[in-house]
Design a protein around this motif. Structure first.
Motif: not given
Length: 306
Positions: A34-51
């Motif tokens: 999900a994070v990878q998909t989100h980042a591919a479409n919203h590269p300007r957003t900071i992404h964190v993969c965690q609980d």
């Protein structure tokens, strides 16, 4: 206006907020795909993969609007809601991460999405009181995606949280319904004969009933209630897109499941929105998503009312 997106999934909430002119600066989710998909479409957003139960909110940027879609599986009748089910109890508890984030950052506004049964959760009154103790009014809105130009009927609860003197009840637009026919490409896809060895008798019965009502072209669900025994006209929106293949298309003596591209269009995502290559994974992300046009209209109304 700056927003963050909790339980961001594949990015439907973020996509809709950005359609409304809001910058989504940070997004978090426990799923790597999900994070990878989100980042591919919203590269300007900071992404964190965690609980997000374990999130350090001091590492999340300051924001005006908190977007959150806590896990719905523990509330939805489609997945069962029995108490003392460890998986469902854990899913329901994700809503407390919203309270934790609000307590730390105290943004002016919040928008929480879930199934309508969220308010039937045994701990919902305590959750609402916790949100109110932080100074927020809670305004529930039950929204059907079809009323916002999305080609499916998808009813979801949106709770508008505001640091205001009274609940922020929104005046939302009512857009023209879009028929399922608009998102289906009959010239593509992997078709198979309806009459073939091993075809389930229940499937054949659904098709026979659908033909009586709608002729040679219609959609029908492979599981679930509602249109399950009667089929569904292509002249109206689909029923709810779920996390696994549900909608089958009948065309004469052939049939197939909807493609991931068609499910993407049925959710209101733009055609160029990137999805995982694996069909099953793409459909799972889409079925869990917020419809971007719905998020756009609600966030726009919040901006106008706040």
């Amino acid at each position: 206006m700056i927003a963050v997106d909790l339980f961001a999934g594949g990015g439907g909430f973020t996509e809709g907020a950005e359609m409304a002119g809001v910058r989504v600066k940070w997004a978090g989710n426990h799923s790597q795909v999900a994070v990878q998909t989100h980042a591919a479409n919203h590269p300007r957003t900071i992404h964190v993969c965690q609980d997000l139960h374990q999130a350090d909110w001091s590492q999340v940027p300051a924001h005006d609007l908190l977007l959150a879609s806590p896990c719905c599986q523990g509330h939805s009748p489609a997945r069962g809601r029995a108490a003392n089910n460890p998986q469902h109890d854990a899913n329901r508890s994700t809503a407390w991460a919203v309270v934790s984030a609000l307590e730390y950052h105290r943004p002016a506004l919040g928008l929480v999405e879930n199934v309508r049964e969220f308010v039937e959760w045994a701990l919902y009154p305590a959750w609402r009181l916790a949100v109110q103790a932080l100074g927020y009014q809670v305004a529930p809105h039950l929204v059907d995606a079809a009323d916002h130009g999305v080609p499916q009927h998808r009813e979801r609860l949106f709770l508008v949280l505001s640091r205001s003197s009274r609940p922020l009840m929104l005046q939302l637009p009512q857009r023209e319904h879009v028929p399922a026919a608009d998102i289906i490409d009959f010239s593509s896809g992997r078709w198979s004969p309806i009459e073939k060895p091993g075809r389930a008798s229940a499937t054949l019965a659904r098709i026979a009933q659908g033909r009586k009502t709608y002729g040679d072209r219609f959609v029908m669900p492979y599981y679930g209630s509602g249109s399950g025994t009667t089929g569904r006209s292509l002249a109206r929106p689909l029923g709810t897109v779920t996390t696994r293949d549900r909608w089958a298309l009948v065309n004469g003596d052939q049939m197939r499941m909807l493609s991931a591209d068609e499910c993407r269009a049925a959710m209101g995502f733009p055609a160029g929105y990137r999805l995982p290559e694996q069909h099953r994974t793409a459909v799972h992300l889409l079925g869990n998503a917020v419809c971007p046009p719905v998020a756009r209209d609600i966030v726009t109304a919040i901006k106008e009312a706040a």
